[in-house]
Every structure is written in C-alpha cells, then in structure tokens.
Design a protein around this motif. Sequence first.
Motif, PDB file in Angstrom:
ATOM      1  N   ALA A 241     143.793  69.494  35.259  1.00  0.00           N
ATOM      2  CA  ALA A 241     142.805  70.270  34.506  1.00  0.00           C
ATOM      3  C   ALA A 241     143.394  71.566  33.964  1.00  0.00           C
ATOM      4  N   LEU A 242     144.289  72.192  34.735  1.00  0.00           N
ATOM      5  CA  LEU A 242     144.852  73.476  34.332  1.00  0.00           C
ATOM      6  C   LEU A 242     146.213  73.353  33.651  1.00  0.00           C
ATOM      7  N   GLY A 243     146.748  72.126  33.589  1.00  0.00           N
ATOM      8  CA  GLY A 243     148.051  71.930  32.957  1.00  0.00           C
ATOM      9  C   GLY A 243     149.172  72.615  33.704  1.00  0.00           C
ATOM     10  N   LEU A 244     149.209  72.488  35.030  1.00  0.00           N
ATOM     11  CA  LEU A 244     150.161  73.214  35.855  1.00  0.00           C
ATOM     12  C   LEU A 244     151.345  72.350  36.257  1.00  0.00           C
ATOM     13  N   ALA A 245     152.523  72.957  36.290  1.00  0.00           N
ATOM     14  CA  ALA A 245     153.691  72.336  36.898  1.00  0.00           C
ATOM     15  C   ALA A 245     153.652  72.572  38.404  1.00  0.00           C
ATOM     16  N   ASP A 246     154.449  71.808  39.137  1.00  0.00           N
ATOM     17  CA  ASP A 246     154.373  71.840  40.605  1.00  0.00           C
ATOM     18  C   ASP A 246     154.541  73.226  41.203  1.00  0.00           C
ATOM     19  N   GLU A 247     155.433  74.036  40.651  1.00  0.00           N
ATOM     20  CA  GLU A 247     155.713  75.345  41.247  1.00  0.00           C
ATOM     21  C   GLU A 247     154.930  76.478  40.609  1.00  0.00           C
ATOM     22  N   ASP A 248     154.069  76.183  39.658  1.00  0.00           N
ATOM     23  CA  ASP A 248     153.238  77.240  39.074  1.00  0.00           C
ATOM     24  C   ASP A 248     152.273  77.776  40.123  1.00  0.00           C
ATOM     25  N   PRO A 249     152.077  79.096  40.174  1.00  0.00           N
ATOM     26  CA  PRO A 249     151.112  79.645  41.138  1.00  0.00           C
ATOM     27  C   PRO A 249     149.683  79.319  40.718  1.00  0.00           C
ATOM     28  N   THR A 250     148.862  79.026  41.691  1.00  0.00           N
ATOM     29  CA  THR A 250     147.462  78.734  41.399  1.00  0.00           C
ATOM     30  C   THR A 250     146.590  79.166  42.564  1.00  0.00           C
TER      31      THR A 250
END
Length: 263
Positions: A104-113
């Motif tokens: 949903a947020l278009g995040l890569a594995d190491e992106d902070p969330t």
Amino acid sequence: MRDTGALARQVEEFMARHPGVSLAALGAGEHAGSLELSPFGVPATYLPAERNLALAQQYLALNQLAFGGIGVPRWVLSDLYLLPGAIGLLRCPARLVKPEVREALGLADEDPTIGAAYYAAPSVTPGLFIGVSLLSFLPGTGAAPWVKALTLGMLRARRLRGVAQWDNPSVRVHARLGPLRLVGRVPGGHEYGERTFVYETDLSDGVRVAEAMVRRLYRVPTQRVSVTDLSALSALLDRAEAGEVLHLVPPGVDAGHVLVSEG
C-alpha cells in the motif's frame, strides 16, 4: 503510569526480541517537553509533526488502511490528534510489517515505517486520557498492548477511558493493562450503541499493570455473560451507571463470554 522494575524488565525483553523496532512520538513540536521520553527505560525520539509531514501522511494512510471507512480524516489528525497531543509509534524496517502495508505504501524492505501506533486524547480531568486509536501491523509480535503501554507511559497517564464493543477481540488487548471497570454507555450515543460500552483502566498501580501485561493477573469472575446477550449486557451498564463497581477481568472475553467481577 508509575514506573516499576517489573515493567521496565518486560519492555526491555520485548524490545530485545524485536531488534530494529524503536519508540517514537509524533505531535506538535511544543509538546516535546511535556512527555516522558524514556518510559520504563526505553528511549523515545520526539518527532515534531510540523517538520515530519511525510511521517504524518504515513500514519494517516495506515490508520485508513486499518479502519477503512472510519479511518481518521486528515483534518482530525491535525486538529484533534497532533495539535493537542502526541501519537506513540513503534517504528521499524518495512520488512517486519505485513506485506499489504509494504504494498500500500510502496516500501522497500529496509525503508522505515510505522509498525504499530496508539493515540490517547488528553481530557479536562488531570491524569485521565481517552483511548482513541490502536493499530498494529507487526504480525506475531504482540506489539499492540506494548505500544499502548509505552504511549501511556510517555503521557504519564494515571487513568484511561476507552470505548469498545463486547464482541470485539480488542477487548482482550485492552484487558492486558488490567481489569476494565465498566463506566456505562457512550456519551452522545454510538453507531453500535447496543453492543458498545465505556471502560476505565486504573494505571496508577504499576505492579498490577506489570502482572496484567504478562497475563499473571487473574480474578475469578462472578458472572460470565454471552457477548450476544444484549439485554443482560445492557443491565450491566445500568448497574454501572447507578454506581455499582463492576469490572471485566483479564482476559476480558473468553469463549464468547465477557468475564465480570462484581464488587
């Protein structure tokens, strides 16, 4: 919430089990000095919402993902969450959260969330906060009660009032902080009024909270009432509103019945 050695050890163990998870608070910049930014010994980073717009937008998206049509609107986030208070966050690399969040947020594995979050609104009664929104996207971690406890620690809350439905599994999460004293019906009504109640948790006894958090706090219920017996549940609220002391005791709900302790 008063700090205790037991709670500090439990929080330390939780954080050690989940490396990469960290505590933060998001709110108006002026509130930074009003919070306890080391609740139970866990360091928290304060993030002024005026300078962290992307993070505020991420919280908004996650809240709407969690709650759909009743997710918080943007103006409510600004006017009623961030201006008067602060949201407690457990942040982590995106690889730790549910796949639907990354998608949903278009995040890569190491992106902070944001992995989990809790917001309790300040009230006009000193020490009393109103539970508003709890969400967690960290599967298999038990993060929901911990982000709630840590946020309330940052707020120095001594009492918490919240709204729940008898048949909602969230009652078990709420009861992780201790017995839920029945207060009565929701002021002003509620969309699910016939199955909704207001509860209060006493947070002043840190020892009791610590016992509840590790599921060692137990009181024998004097009544077990089916979550579908709306007539009997309404009668419980009548008694509570008349001044009788009634609690839902941990775990709050079991096998489709609320666990009530009288007196």
